[in-house]
Design a protein around this motif. Structure first.
Motif, mmCIF file in Angstrom:
data_model
loop_
_atom_site.group_PDB
_atom_site.id
_atom_site.type_symbol
_atom_site.label_atom_id
_atom_site.label_comp_id
_atom_site.label_asym_id
_atom_site.label_seq_id
_atom_site.Cartn_x
_atom_site.Cartn_y
_atom_site.Cartn_z
ATOM 1 N N THR A 1 27.935 77.907 97.515
ATOM 2 C CA THR A 1 27.218 76.814 96.853
ATOM 3 C C THR A 1 25.807 77.241 96.510
ATOM 4 O O THR A 1 25.300 76.954 95.413
ATOM 5 C CB THR A 1 27.189 75.564 97.744
ATOM 6 O OG1 THR A 1 28.529 75.149 98.025
ATOM 7 C CG2 THR A 1 26.455 74.419 97.055
ATOM 8 N N GLU A 2 25.150 77.943 97.425
ATOM 9 C CA GLU A 2 23.801 78.428 97.155
ATOM 10 C C GLU A 2 23.800 79.441 96.005
ATOM 11 O O GLU A 2 22.846 79.491 95.222
ATOM 12 C CB GLU A 2 23.201 79.059 98.418
ATOM 13 C CG GLU A 2 22.857 78.064 99.511
ATOM 14 C CD GLU A 2 24.089 77.524 100.237
ATOM 15 O OE1 GLU A 2 24.115 76.309 100.520
ATOM 16 O OE2 GLU A 2 25.024 78.317 100.495
ATOM 17 N N ARG B 1 25.847 79.381 93.372
ATOM 18 C CA ARG B 1 25.933 78.610 92.126
ATOM 19 C C ARG B 1 24.586 77.960 91.802
ATOM 20 O O ARG B 1 24.173 77.919 90.640
ATOM 21 C CB ARG B 1 27.020 77.543 92.229
ATOM 22 C CG ARG B 1 28.435 78.093 92.339
ATOM 23 C CD ARG B 1 29.475 77.034 92.027
ATOM 24 N NE ARG B 1 29.329 75.842 92.839
ATOM 25 C CZ ARG B 1 29.900 75.661 94.020
ATOM 26 N NH1 ARG B 1 30.649 76.632 94.539
ATOM 27 N NH2 ARG B 1 29.750 74.537 94.693
ATOM 28 N N LEU B 2 23.930 77.447 92.829
ATOM 29 C CA LEU B 2 22.624 76.830 92.634
ATOM 30 C C LEU B 2 21.608 77.860 92.128
ATOM 31 O O LEU B 2 20.857 77.599 91.167
ATOM 32 C CB LEU B 2 22.157 76.212 93.951
ATOM 33 C CG LEU B 2 20.775 75.558 93.978
ATOM 34 C CD1 LEU B 2 20.696 74.415 92.977
ATOM 35 C CD2 LEU B 2 20.467 75.067 95.393
ATOM 36 N N GLN C 1 22.251 80.718 90.624
ATOM 37 C CA GLN C 1 22.636 81.180 89.295
ATOM 38 C C GLN C 1 22.155 80.203 88.224
ATOM 39 O O GLN C 1 21.605 80.616 87.188
ATOM 40 C CB GLN C 1 24.147 81.339 89.196
ATOM 41 C CG GLN C 1 24.628 81.844 87.833
ATOM 42 C CD GLN C 1 26.116 82.056 87.787
ATOM 43 O OE1 GLN C 1 26.830 81.770 88.745
ATOM 44 N NE2 GLN C 1 26.612 82.555 86.682
ATOM 45 N N PHE C 2 22.324 78.923 88.473
ATOM 46 C CA PHE C 2 21.883 77.935 87.488
ATOM 47 C C PHE C 2 20.366 77.984 87.320
ATOM 48 O O PHE C 2 19.850 77.987 86.197
ATOM 49 C CB PHE C 2 22.320 76.533 87.900
ATOM 50 C CG PHE C 2 21.844 75.466 86.958
ATOM 51 C CD1 PHE C 2 22.435 75.299 85.719
ATOM 52 C CD2 PHE C 2 20.770 74.652 87.304
ATOM 53 C CE1 PHE C 2 21.973 74.336 84.828
ATOM 54 C CE2 PHE C 2 20.302 73.689 86.424
ATOM 55 C CZ PHE C 2 20.902 73.528 85.179
ATOM 56 N N LEU D 1 20.772 68.567 89.157
ATOM 57 C CA LEU D 1 21.361 69.719 89.847
ATOM 58 C C LEU D 1 22.766 69.386 90.351
ATOM 59 O O LEU D 1 23.661 70.241 90.302
ATOM 60 C CB LEU D 1 20.464 70.144 91.007
ATOM 61 C CG LEU D 1 19.135 70.793 90.600
ATOM 62 C CD1 LEU D 1 18.258 71.033 91.823
ATOM 63 C CD2 LEU D 1 19.375 72.113 89.852
ATOM 64 N N GLN E 1 25.109 69.695 87.374
ATOM 65 C CA GLN E 1 25.305 71.048 86.867
ATOM 66 C C GLN E 1 25.976 71.983 87.868
ATOM 67 O O GLN E 1 26.729 72.875 87.474
ATOM 68 C CB GLN E 1 23.955 71.649 86.456
ATOM 69 C CG GLN E 1 23.277 70.929 85.303
ATOM 70 C CD GLN E 1 24.035 71.045 84.007
ATOM 71 O OE1 GLN E 1 24.743 72.028 83.770
ATOM 72 N NE2 GLN E 1 23.920 70.052 83.150
ATOM 73 N N VAL E 2 25.726 71.794 89.146
ATOM 74 C CA VAL E 2 26.222 72.724 90.160
ATOM 75 C C VAL E 2 27.501 72.213 90.819
ATOM 76 O O VAL E 2 28.439 72.977 91.066
ATOM 77 C CB VAL E 2 25.142 72.993 91.227
ATOM 78 C CG1 VAL E 2 25.671 73.911 92.320
ATOM 79 C CG2 VAL E 2 23.902 73.611 90.575
ATOM 80 N N TRP E 3 27.564 70.921 91.101
ATOM 81 C CA TRP E 3 28.728 70.363 91.782
ATOM 82 C C TRP E 3 29.710 69.677 90.824
ATOM 83 O O TRP E 3 30.895 69.636 91.083
ATOM 84 C CB TRP E 3 28.288 69.351 92.838
ATOM 85 C CG TRP E 3 27.763 69.960 94.091
ATOM 86 C CD1 TRP E 3 28.473 70.256 95.229
ATOM 87 C CD2 TRP E 3 26.404 70.355 94.366
ATOM 88 N NE1 TRP E 3 27.632 70.800 96.178
ATOM 89 C CE2 TRP E 3 26.366 70.876 95.682
ATOM 90 C CE3 TRP E 3 25.226 70.302 93.635
ATOM 91 C CZ2 TRP E 3 25.197 71.335 96.270
ATOM 92 C CZ3 TRP E 3 24.060 70.776 94.206
ATOM 93 C CH2 TRP E 3 24.044 71.287 95.508
ATOM 94 N N VAL F 1 21.310 68.064 98.254
ATOM 95 C CA VAL F 1 20.684 69.111 97.449
ATOM 96 C C VAL F 1 19.553 69.764 98.238
ATOM 97 O O VAL F 1 19.397 70.989 98.239
ATOM 98 C CB VAL F 1 20.154 68.538 96.118
ATOM 99 C CG1 VAL F 1 19.425 69.623 95.320
ATOM 100 C CG2 VAL F 1 21.295 67.954 95.301
ATOM 101 N N HIS G 1 20.878 72.341 100.665
ATOM 102 C CA HIS G 1 21.289 73.608 100.052
ATOM 103 C C HIS G 1 20.093 74.393 99.527
ATOM 104 O O HIS G 1 20.105 75.636 99.543
ATOM 105 C CB HIS G 1 22.310 73.346 98.942
ATOM 106 C CG HIS G 1 23.667 72.974 99.464
ATOM 107 N ND1 HIS G 1 24.530 73.892 100.015
ATOM 108 C CD2 HIS G 1 24.286 71.772 99.559
ATOM 109 C CE1 HIS G 1 25.639 73.279 100.395
ATOM 110 N NE2 HIS G 1 25.507 71.994 100.144
#
Length: 229
Positions: A158-159, A161-162, A164-165, A179, A182-184, A195, A198
């Motif tokens: 998860t971190e 993906r966060l 990367q975004f 967030l 876009q991430v979840w 959030v 993370h």
């Protein structure tokens, strides 16, 4: 992290051809046969790109493209229109609706692949599989690795993906709600304080390389990633 492409097309033969060609290149494909199904797929988590047929049952692809571009949560998703319409006026209409590219039928899988790679590279280098670099912090979306100063950092999924975004959109502030979308994904219920948890874990993962400072809290607004002090 696989590049996710949503194919919105109601002709089975074209769906099969496009899916096969994209699968061969390692893309993760999702199918929707009309805009209602497409809307559900997007709500499950924004794809990296949408291949969208113009003529669909119910709502047309053009109308759906306009809908996507009006929504702040989906307007940055690249769209490639597929259509049998070949007139210049039709091409202009498709581009004016927000399409990033336009392919007329019949088309070859090689042409579509080339267009997809070009659109991804132009609009989102991270989605094209290119390495992201901010202030010496390197993220490899294909190898799923994060490195700084030659040392690999342990970052949870998860971190990752966060991160990367945020690295793909440096110096931009995002609220917790944005967030989450876009991430979840927008149809996932997550409390905004999740959030924060993370973000804290991401900072802890980046701390050994001194890159935790890149994740900045903007009071009353949200978070941003910036290499600027």
């Amino acid at each position: 992290m696989s590049i996710r492409i949503l194919i919105v097309e109601d002709e089975p033969a074209i769906c099969e051809m496009v899916t096969y060609a994209l699968d061969e290149q390692g893309y993760q494909c999702q199918l929707a046969h009309d805009t209602r199904q497409a809307r559900t797929r997007v709500a499950d988590g924004n794809p990296d790109l949408i291949v969208l047929d113009w003529m669909l049952p119910g709502q047309s692809g053009i109308e759906f493209a306009r809908e996507l571009k009006r929504d702040p949560g989906t307007r940055d998703i690249p769209v490639i229109m597929l259509t049998a319409r070949t007139q210049e006026a039709d091409v202009v209409t498709g581009l004016d609706a927000g399409a990033d590219d336009y392919i007329t039928k019949p088309f070859s899988p090689r042409e579509l692949l080339a267009r997809i790679k070009a659109v991804l590279r132009r609009g989102a280098p991270h989605a094209a599989g290119e390495e992201l670099v901010v202030d010496g912090l390197r993220l490899d979306p294909v190898g799923h690795r994060v490195q700084a100063d030659g040392t690999e950092l342990k970052v949870g999924p998860t971190e990752f993906r966060l991160l990367q975004f945020l690295m793909a959109h440096p110096d931009r502030v995002y609220s917790r709600g944005q967030l989450i979308d876009q991430v979840w994904g927008r149809n996932v219920y997550i409390e905004e304080r999740t959030v924060d948890v993370h973000v804290r874990r991401l900072r802890e993962a980046l701390a050994p390389a001194g890159r935790d400072r890149l994740i900045q809290t903007v009071r009353g607004a949200g978070y941003r990633l910036s290499g600027k002090d």
